[in-house]
Design a protein around this motif. Structure first.
Motif, PDB file in Angstrom:
ATOM      1  N   LEU A 168      13.216   3.049  -8.956  1.00 57.03           N
ATOM      2  CA  LEU A 168      12.300   2.057  -8.426  1.00 57.03           C
ATOM      3  C   LEU A 168      11.735   1.958  -9.035  1.00 57.03           C
ATOM      4  O   LEU A 168      11.259   0.567  -9.843  1.00 57.03           O
ATOM      5  N   VAL A 169      10.472   2.322  -9.983  1.00 57.07           N
ATOM      6  CA  VAL A 169       9.776   1.521 -10.321  1.00 57.07           C
ATOM      7  C   VAL A 169      10.340   1.016 -11.914  1.00 57.07           C
ATOM      8  O   VAL A 169       9.748   0.085 -12.382  1.00 57.07           O
ATOM      9  N   ARG A 170      11.166   1.043 -12.559  1.00 59.23           N
ATOM     10  CA  ARG A 170      11.477   0.605 -13.454  1.00 59.23           C
ATOM     11  C   ARG A 170      12.438  -1.011 -13.327  1.00 59.23           C
ATOM     12  O   ARG A 170      12.167  -1.155 -13.743  1.00 59.23           O
ATOM     13  N   ARG A 171      12.877  -0.532 -11.249  1.00 54.72           N
ATOM     14  CA  ARG A 171      13.904  -1.513 -11.440  1.00 54.72           C
ATOM     15  C   ARG A 171      12.336  -2.810 -11.166  1.00 54.72           C
ATOM     16  O   ARG A 171      12.415  -4.231 -11.344  1.00 54.72           O
ATOM     17  N   LEU A 172      10.983  -2.421 -10.478  1.00 56.71           N
ATOM     18  CA  LEU A 172      10.360  -3.488  -9.866  1.00 56.71           C
ATOM     19  C   LEU A 172       9.385  -3.889 -11.555  1.00 56.71           C
ATOM     20  O   LEU A 172       9.682  -4.726 -11.425  1.00 56.71           O
ATOM     21  N   THR A 173       9.260  -3.227 -12.082  1.00 58.10           N
ATOM     22  CA  THR A 173       8.845  -3.981 -12.995  1.00 58.10           C
ATOM     23  C   THR A 173       9.369  -5.043 -13.960  1.00 58.10           C
ATOM     24  O   THR A 173       9.127  -5.110 -14.854  1.00 58.10           O
ATOM     25  N   ALA A 174      11.418  -4.621 -13.970  1.00 56.40           N
ATOM     26  CA  ALA A 174      12.144  -5.536 -15.448  1.00 56.40           C
ATOM     27  C   ALA A 174      11.539  -6.092 -14.380  1.00 56.40           C
ATOM     28  O   ALA A 174      11.990  -7.432 -14.730  1.00 56.40           O
TER      29      ALA A 174
ATOM     30  N   LEU B 292       7.981   1.288  -2.598  1.00 57.50           N
ATOM     31  CA  LEU B 292       9.014   0.990  -3.601  1.00 57.50           C
ATOM     32  C   LEU B 292      10.179   0.264  -3.175  1.00 57.50           C
ATOM     33  O   LEU B 292      10.391  -1.158  -3.839  1.00 57.50           O
ATOM     34  N   VAL B 293      10.781   0.204  -2.534  1.00 49.09           N
ATOM     35  CA  VAL B 293      11.959  -0.633  -1.755  1.00 49.09           C
ATOM     36  C   VAL B 293      11.305  -1.743  -1.318  1.00 49.09           C
ATOM     37  O   VAL B 293      12.257  -2.280  -1.857  1.00 49.09           O
ATOM     38  N   ALA B 294       9.919  -2.058  -0.190  1.00 50.07           N
ATOM     39  CA  ALA B 294       9.991  -3.183  -0.037  1.00 50.07           C
ATOM     40  C   ALA B 294       9.968  -3.598  -1.754  1.00 50.07           C
ATOM     41  O   ALA B 294       9.923  -5.568  -1.575  1.00 50.07           O
TER      42      ALA B 294
ATOM     43  N   ILE C 239       0.886  -1.066  -0.205  1.00 47.90           N
ATOM     44  CA  ILE C 239      -0.025   0.361  -0.484  1.00 47.90           C
ATOM     45  C   ILE C 239       0.813   1.209   0.018  1.00 47.90           C
ATOM     46  O   ILE C 239       1.750   1.864   0.771  1.00 47.90           O
ATOM     47  N   GLY C 240       0.927   1.917  -1.313  1.00 46.70           N
ATOM     48  CA  GLY C 240       1.775   3.342  -1.399  1.00 46.70           C
ATOM     49  C   GLY C 240       3.378   2.201  -2.243  1.00 46.70           C
ATOM     50  O   GLY C 240       3.571   2.294  -1.923  1.00 46.70           O
TER      51      GLY C 240
END
Length: 530
Positions: A240-246, A19-21, A12-13
């Motif tokens: 952070l978002v780019r890393r997560l989606t990758a 994003l780190v989590a 949530i958030g």
């Protein structure tokens, strides 16, 4: 969404901790869904062109010494995903009304020379403080950014403390910033750097522990600088978002969560504000303030009565009032050295900082506020056209101060403070945006009443007491639910530790659960033949 299609974790958030989590969980192979109420990810790490179309201004946070030093963020290798750090020529400046200036450089000898120019011998005193930091830094940062108590880093840190001065060093860490400055320096420069940095949190010059916080920020600036993301704070979020989606994670913006769904004492998912149920197979992680989680997203009927009583004592940090500018040229400082620094502290002296603190404590709107100013084009030349400056200034207000009627007054007072140290400053303003506490909360619901740090940084709400006594670790009274925001230890600042700590706690619980299931399903050991 079917149970089979459900993510392993719902976060949530989409602030930096959320994003780190999510990234830490995705690295472990979990399917992760991040739900963000706002139309954009980032929380308090965002930038835009809302002041002037030719200028990039950060809406909230700007300088990231804790991010540069954080083992959590460094392990994510965000440079591979587009993040580039940029530094101003100098880290921090504190001009004096007579034109002298204390300057923190990334070159320790230049910092020492700056302090020596204000009082011979203070440069050597500064280098002694730096030497103490260098002996403690690796384990001190590890202890600060991991769950409390710091089991892994605690023993090595105690050994280092003994070798670096033992009880005398521990005493130093408890000192108020004013007293630490008085004990270590003879001139104004060192005390102003320490005390000004201590007030980046809601700590006063006379608050126990404010000296340690000021020392931490000064030393981080000396060894890591106070860098900014090239192109705007939002570039850190983008990475952070780019890393997560990758790694297969997903971020859904414009999707506020209304409730954490609890069954038989366990979090099994969330329900969005439009009624959509979103199950979570393993965990729910909340990057929201503690008061928004306890009694908000989770009803009191699912929480211990003791927690409800403790949350009544939860204390927010002081509200923030911020002004963003587009300037036609660099700020015309009376002290030229101030023009080289990314961050400039504005106060006549330590007594001025104390008077401002007294105004906050007594509910008085500061007539002559102290302030923190950011020179963003100085730190990152791409923020505005050549020869101009994107800048901001902020100060703190008393708690409960209503926005009505104070916008114009506080904008005038803050610009008068800058004008005092830089005559002609007002003539450079070509664009302005005023962000009062209510504006900050409207732009980011986590910044309740304009509080930036998820709760006070005072000692009574830190370490084992954050957010309430006995709740320093990210687990909550609801199984499978973890607090991943700045309301959790170690608190505010862009370092990612609350998010990483929550993610690791969820992973550890999942491993323990698998181990228990494995033991339960193991066939009985065959009996020995008779």
């Amino acid at each position: 969404m079917t149970e089979r299609a459900a993510p392993d974790a719902v976060v949530i958030g989409a602030g930096p901790n959320g994003l780190v989590a999510a990234n830490v969980l995705a690295d472990a192979g979990w399917r992760v869904l991040v739900l963000e109420a706002a139309d954009h990810p980032g929380g308090a790490v965002r930038s835009d062109r809302g002041v002037h179309p030719d200028y990039v201004n950060d809406l909230f946070s700007s300088f990231y010494p804790l991010a540069a030093a954080s083992p959590v963020l460094r392990a994510l290798d965000l440079e591979r995903f587009g993040l580039t750090w940029s530094h101003a020529p100098a880290v921090l400046a504190h001009p004096l009304p007579d034109g002298r200036c204390a300057v923190l450089h990334r070159d320790q000898d230049r910092t020492a020379a700056s302090l020596d120019a204000l009082a011979p011998g203070d440069g050597e005193a500064y280098l002694r403080l730096l030497a103490r930091w260098d002996r403690l830094a690796p384990d001190l940062l590890g202890a600060l950014l991991t769950p409390f108590p710091p089991l892994r880093h605690g023993v090595p840190l105690l050994a280092r403390l003994r070798s670096a001065g033992g009880l005398r060093l521990l005493r130093m860490l408890t000192l108020p910033a004013r007293r630490l400055g008085e004990e270590e320096f003879t001139g104004p420069g060192g005390p102003l750097l320490l005390t000004g940095c201590g007030l980046h949190a809601d700590l006063f010059p006379e608050t126990p522990g404010s000296g340690a916080f000021g020392w931490l920020l000064v030393m981080l600036g000396q060894r890591h600088g106070w860098p900014v993301p090239a192109g705007g704070a939002g570039r850190l979020t983008d990475a952070l978002v780019r890393r997560l989606t990758a790694r297969g994670g997903d971020v859904r913006c414009g999707t506020p969560v209304a409730r954490v769904v609890v069954r038989h004492g366990r979090a099994v998912g969330v329900r969005t504000a439009d009624g959509e149920p979103v199950p979570a197979r393993r965990a729910v992680l909340a990057d929201v303030p503690a008061p928004a989680l306890y009694g908000g997203l989770v009803g009191w009927q699912d929480l211990p009565a003791r927690l409800r009583a403790d949350m009544r004592r939860f204390e927010w940090d002081y509200p923030t009032f911020k002004v963003d500018w587009a300037l036609s040229r660099p700020i015309p400082w009376t002290a030229p050295a101030a023009g080289t620094a990314g961050t400039v502290h504005l106060a006549d002296g330590v007594d001025h900082l104390t008077r401002h603190s007294a105004d906050l404590a007594t509910g008085t709107l500061p007539a002559r506020p102290s302030a923190v100013l950011g020179q963003m084009t100085t730190a990152d030349p791409g923020r505005s056209p050549a020869g101009t400056e994107a800048a901001w200034v902020y100060t703190h207000l008393p708690r409960g101060m209503a926005d009505d009627g104070l916008r114009e007054t506080m904008t005038e007072r803050l610009e008068a403070v800058v004008e005092r140290f830089a005559p002609g400053f007002r003539d450079t303003i070509v664009g302005r945006r005023v962000l009062a506490p209510a504006d900050l909360q409207r732009l980011n619901a986590n910044l309740v009443l304009g509080a930036l740090n998820g709760g006070t940084a005072a000692v009574h709400q830190q370490l084992a007491f954050r957010p309430v006594p006995g709740a320093a670790r990210p687990r909550t009274p609801v199984a499978g639910l973890y607090l991943a925001s700045a309301s959790a230890h170690p608190g505010g600042g862009v370092h990612g530790a609350p998010g990483a700590n929550a993610a690791r706690a969820a992973l550890r619980a999942a491993r323990l659960s698998r181990t228990r299931l494995s033991h339960e399903r193991r066939p009985a050991w065959p009996s020995a033949p008779s």
